[in-house]
Scaffold this motif. Structure first.
Motif, PDB file in Angstrom:
ATOM      1  N   ILE A 143       2.397  14.640  -8.452  1.00 26.18           N
ATOM      2  CA  ILE A 143       3.132  15.752  -8.257  1.00 26.18           C
ATOM      3  C   ILE A 143       4.301  15.930  -9.477  1.00 26.18           C
ATOM      4  CG2 ILE A 143       4.806  17.049  -7.045  1.00 26.18           C
ATOM      5  CD1 ILE A 143       3.964  15.425  -4.749  1.00 26.18           C
ATOM      6  N   LEU A 144       4.733  15.093 -10.245  1.00 26.11           N
ATOM      7  CA  LEU A 144       5.208  14.984 -11.435  1.00 26.11           C
ATOM      8  C   LEU A 144       4.398  15.545 -12.469  1.00 26.11           C
ATOM      9  CD1 LEU A 144       7.382  11.710 -12.246  1.00 26.11           C
ATOM     10  CD2 LEU A 144       8.056  14.148 -12.606  1.00 26.11           C
ATOM     11  N   ARG A 145       3.349  15.094 -12.663  1.00 30.00           N
ATOM     12  CA  ARG A 145       2.379  15.323 -13.883  1.00 30.00           C
ATOM     13  C   ARG A 145       2.053  16.830 -13.771  1.00 30.00           C
ATOM     14  NH1 ARG A 145      -2.198  12.527 -12.406  1.00 30.00           N
ATOM     15  NH2 ARG A 145      -1.247  10.643 -12.207  1.00 30.00           N
ATOM     16  N   GLU A 146       1.788  17.353 -12.630  1.00 31.67           N
ATOM     17  CA  GLU A 146       1.342  18.731 -12.263  1.00 31.67           C
ATOM     18  C   GLU A 146       2.605  19.789 -12.696  1.00 31.67           C
ATOM     19  OE1 GLU A 146      -1.646  18.993  -8.671  1.00 31.67           O
ATOM     20  OE2 GLU A 146       0.028  20.449  -8.730  1.00 31.67           O
ATOM     21  N   GLU A 147       3.758  19.144 -12.388  1.00 33.82           N
ATOM     22  CA  GLU A 147       5.156  20.059 -12.348  1.00 33.82           C
ATOM     23  C   GLU A 147       5.464  19.905 -13.815  1.00 33.82           C
ATOM     24  OE1 GLU A 147       5.865  21.969 -10.272  1.00 33.82           O
ATOM     25  OE2 GLU A 147       8.018  22.756 -11.581  1.00 33.82           O
ATOM     26  N   LEU A 148       5.482  18.890 -14.660  1.00 31.15           N
ATOM     27  CA  LEU A 148       5.776  18.709 -15.997  1.00 31.15           C
ATOM     28  C   LEU A 148       4.800  19.665 -16.783  1.00 31.15           C
ATOM     29  CD1 LEU A 148       6.355  14.977 -16.380  1.00 31.15           C
ATOM     30  CD2 LEU A 148       8.057  16.790 -16.837  1.00 31.15           C
ATOM     31  N   ARG A 186       0.816  -1.303   0.002  1.00 34.79           N
ATOM     32  CA  ARG A 186      -0.001  -0.090  -0.034  1.00 34.79           C
ATOM     33  C   ARG A 186       0.836   1.335   0.136  1.00 34.79           C
ATOM     34  NH1 ARG A 186      -5.193   0.352   3.460  1.00 34.79           N
ATOM     35  NH2 ARG A 186      -4.746   2.451   3.003  1.00 34.79           N
ATOM     36  N   GLU A 187       1.763   1.224   0.786  1.00 35.86           N
ATOM     37  CA  GLU A 187       2.919   2.303   1.009  1.00 35.86           C
ATOM     38  C   GLU A 187       3.507   2.739  -0.545  1.00 35.86           C
ATOM     39  OE1 GLU A 187       2.228   4.312   3.579  1.00 35.86           O
ATOM     40  OE2 GLU A 187       4.290   4.796   3.051  1.00 35.86           O
ATOM     41  N   GLN A 188       3.778   1.520  -0.989  1.00 37.84           N
ATOM     42  CA  GLN A 188       4.469   1.799  -2.493  1.00 37.84           C
ATOM     43  C   GLN A 188       3.275   2.268  -3.266  1.00 37.84           C
ATOM     44  OE1 GLN A 188       7.008  -1.315  -3.509  1.00 37.84           O
ATOM     45  NE2 GLN A 188       6.492  -1.090  -5.829  1.00 37.84           N
ATOM     46  N   MET A 189       2.225   1.980  -3.358  1.00 35.58           N
ATOM     47  CA  MET A 189       1.111   2.358  -4.169  1.00 35.58           C
ATOM     48  C   MET A 189       0.651   3.754  -3.975  1.00 35.58           C
ATOM     49  SD  MET A 189      -2.228  -0.121  -4.872  1.00 35.58           S
ATOM     50  CE  MET A 189      -3.144   1.204  -4.161  1.00 35.58           C
ATOM     51  N   ARG A 190       0.746   4.207  -2.741  1.00 37.45           N
ATOM     52  CA  ARG A 190       0.579   5.334  -2.125  1.00 37.45           C
ATOM     53  C   ARG A 190       1.658   6.703  -2.781  1.00 37.45           C
ATOM     54  NH1 ARG A 190       2.059   9.019   1.050  1.00 37.45           N
ATOM     55  NH2 ARG A 190       3.395   7.553   2.105  1.00 37.45           N
ATOM     56  N   VAL A 191       2.800   6.008  -2.493  1.00 40.03           N
ATOM     57  CA  VAL A 191       4.003   6.843  -2.862  1.00 40.03           C
ATOM     58  C   VAL A 191       4.138   7.002  -4.355  1.00 40.03           C
ATOM     59  CG1 VAL A 191       6.505   6.438  -3.118  1.00 40.03           C
ATOM     60  CG2 VAL A 191       5.881   6.107  -0.855  1.00 40.03           C
ATOM     61  N   LEU A 192       3.875   5.902  -5.080  1.00 41.89           N
ATOM     62  CA  LEU A 192       3.727   5.926  -6.475  1.00 41.89           C
ATOM     63  C   LEU A 192       3.062   7.092  -7.143  1.00 41.89           C
ATOM     64  CD1 LEU A 192       4.212   2.580  -7.918  1.00 41.89           C
ATOM     65  CD2 LEU A 192       5.483   4.452  -8.703  1.00 41.89           C
ATOM     66  N   GLY A 193       1.593   7.023  -6.332  1.00 39.10           N
ATOM     67  CA  GLY A 193       0.490   7.804  -6.723  1.00 39.10           C
ATOM     68  C   GLY A 193       0.771   9.216  -6.607  1.00 39.10           C
ATOM     69  N   GLU A 194       1.449   9.507  -5.303  1.00 34.04           N
ATOM     70  CA  GLU A 194       1.765  10.908  -5.050  1.00 34.04           C
ATOM     71  C   GLU A 194       2.716  11.373  -5.843  1.00 34.04           C
ATOM     72  OE1 GLU A 194       1.368  12.292  -0.543  1.00 34.04           O
ATOM     73  OE2 GLU A 194       3.355  10.989  -1.034  1.00 34.04           O
ATOM     74  N   LEU A 195       3.890  10.527  -6.199  1.00 38.11           N
ATOM     75  CA  LEU A 195       4.914  11.074  -7.103  1.00 38.11           C
ATOM     76  C   LEU A 195       4.402  11.445  -8.291  1.00 38.11           C
ATOM     77  CD1 LEU A 195       8.142  11.553  -7.450  1.00 38.11           C
ATOM     78  CD2 LEU A 195       8.182   8.905  -8.024  1.00 38.11           C
ATOM     79  N   GLU A 196       3.699  10.568  -8.899  1.00 39.59           N
ATOM     80  CA  GLU A 196       3.194  10.938 -10.303  1.00 39.59           C
ATOM     81  C   GLU A 196       2.312  11.853 -10.256  1.00 39.59           C
ATOM     82  OE1 GLU A 196       1.760   7.029 -11.808  1.00 39.59           O
ATOM     83  OE2 GLU A 196       3.728   6.345 -11.776  1.00 39.59           O
TER      84      GLU A 196
END
Lengths: 312, 140
Positions: free
Chosen positions: A268-273, A256-266
């Motif tokens: 923020i990445l999407r927004e910033e890109l 779950r942590e991994q899913m959460r971390v991935l989701g969050e990273l993506e």
């Protein structure tokens, strides 16, 4: 910022409150703080509590906090209420039921308004969770109204999600989006002393057995509470803690942590890109594309190819 | 919305029996774009100040009908100062005799509103005071 963080980590509640405001307001100085908070966070366990208005969530959370305090755990509570789409203001009334906790230095209660951006809400809440986690609160209870997507998003950041129902909803329970039950790790019928409790329990039992997922290894228990007398609350805490133990032992916590971390990273990445790319394209070019789309001179997919061709 | 909403605590210290007036103001402030933390009846000064601290509010509105304002307000102002919250703007509403108003203002209360004050006047006044304080800080 250094000073503020130092004070907050030392447990000074004024500093913690100021820090939360900076995070909530998305102040530039908050970026630096976020980095340090995230590195320090990870000890807290997060419980999402959701349910319709009038289900007694605030009272139940009050009792849960008290029970946790009896076990010597510090508790952070985030109570989220909707911002009015018309005025931009909000009436944050969860403190009414929970004010008794204000005398306890081991409890920090913060009311948050959704501030209009439902998608961004989960992110704003997660920053505040990091802050409370980093400042030493071991159990963080997040209370939301439970009307839709925002709750599903927030459920992703909680370790354990508790969904509360009350008797008297009758067939309205059917209308209770399967979505809400799906995110439930624990289902509670509060005000279980009211007429209709048996019926509510039976309907929920049926719905839970229909949506049960044998591969997941955790069958959401169906509990009864009477929050104002705190009846059933220690059973609820027991179930929450058992769920958390299950997550660790089964390896689900990591997954779950991994899913959460991935989701969050993506996210923020999407927004910033996008933000950077948009700055490069410039408003004029962007508006021009929009005009051509409106005039059906261009379709959106080709528009995107055009914009991205320049990026290459 | 150009700035983040102001956060204001509406509290009823003491033993008032009802909170109709406070609720009216709370809703008016919500309609005016404020985030209103409403704490309900029978708050002690300690509870109010602790809430103000945790919620990091810019202002506090105290609603007092019982006549106990001359004990409650000084205590609250003192606690606010002790907790480093001296910058929080404090307003008082409810049943306050005219002759007590100067004393309250001297204690640091920014405005006193009697029953019947139109809510939009209260909201406008609070917003004005908060904006003035903000521009004071940013002009440093």
């Amino acid at each position: 910022m250094d000073e503020l963080l130092k004070e907050a980590f030392a447990g000074r509640r004024r500093a913690i409150a100021r820090l939360i405001s900076l995070l909530e307001d998305d102040e530039p100085s908050a970026r630096e703080a976020l980095a340090r908070l995230y590195l320090r966070a990870g000890q807290a366990r997060i419980v999402g509590v959701t349910g319709p208005p009038g289900s007694g969530k605030s009272t139940l959370i009050l009792q849960m906090a008290r029970e946790y305090r009896r076990h010597g755990l510090t508790v952070g509570i985030i109570a989220v209420d909707p911002t009015s789409p018309f005025s931009g203001g909000a009436l944050l009334g969860d403190r009414i039921r929970m004010q008794a906790l204000s005398a306890d230095p081991g409890v920090f209660l913060r009311s948050m308004a959704s501030r209009g951006s439902l998608g961004g809400l989960a992110r704003a809440v997660s920053k505040v969770v990091w802050a409370l986690d980093a400042c030493g609160y071991r159990r963080i209870l997040v209370e939301t109204v439970g009307t839709g997507q925002a709750e599903v998003d927030i459920a992703r950041l909680a370790h354990t999600t508790v969904v509360i129902q009350v008797p008297g909803l009758g067939d309205d329970i059917q209308a209770l989006k399967a979505g809400i039950l799906e995110i439930a790790d624990i289902v509670v019928v509060n005000k279980a002393d009211l007429p209709g409790a048996e019926r509510a329990l039976s309907v929920l039992r049926t719905m839970l057995s229909l949506s049960s997922c044998p591969s997941s290894g955790w069958q959401p228990p169906l509990l009864e509470t009477v929050a104002i007398t705190s009846e059933g609350v220690s059973g609820l805490i027991g179930a929450v803690e058992r769920h958390m133990a299950y997550l660790s032992q089964s390896g689900r916590l990591r997954a779950r942590e991994q899913m959460r971390v991935l989701g969050e990273l993506e996210e923020i990445l999407r927004e910033e890109l996008f933000r950077r790319a948009r700055a490069r394209w410039g408003e004029a070019r962007y508006c021009q594309i929009v005009q051509r789309l409106m005039a059906h001179q261009l379709d959106p997919y080709t528009a995107v190819e055009e914009l991205l061709k320049d990026e290459a | 919305m150009t700035r983040k909403p102001y956060r204001i605590l509406i509290a009823k210290p003491g033993l008032d029996g009802h909170d109709r007036g406070a609720k009216v103001i709370a809703k008016a402030l919500r309609d005016g774009g404020f985030e209103v933390i409403y704490t309900g009846l029978r708050q002690t000064p300690e509870m109010i100040v602790e809430a103000a601290l945790q919620e990091d509010v810019q202002a506090i509105g105290l609603s007092i009908l019982s006549g106990a304002h001359m004990t409650l307000v000084p205590r609250i102002m003192e606690l606010l100062r002790q907790q480093g919250l001296g910058d929080v703007l404090v307003f008082v509403g409810g049943i306050i005799p005219d002759e007590d108003i100067p004393m309250l203002l001297e204690l640091g209360v920014r405005g006193v509103f009697g029953p019947g004050t139109p809510t939009d006047r209260v909201v406008a006044f609070i917003r004005q005071e908060l904006a003035a304080q903000e521009s004071q800080w940013t002009s440093c």
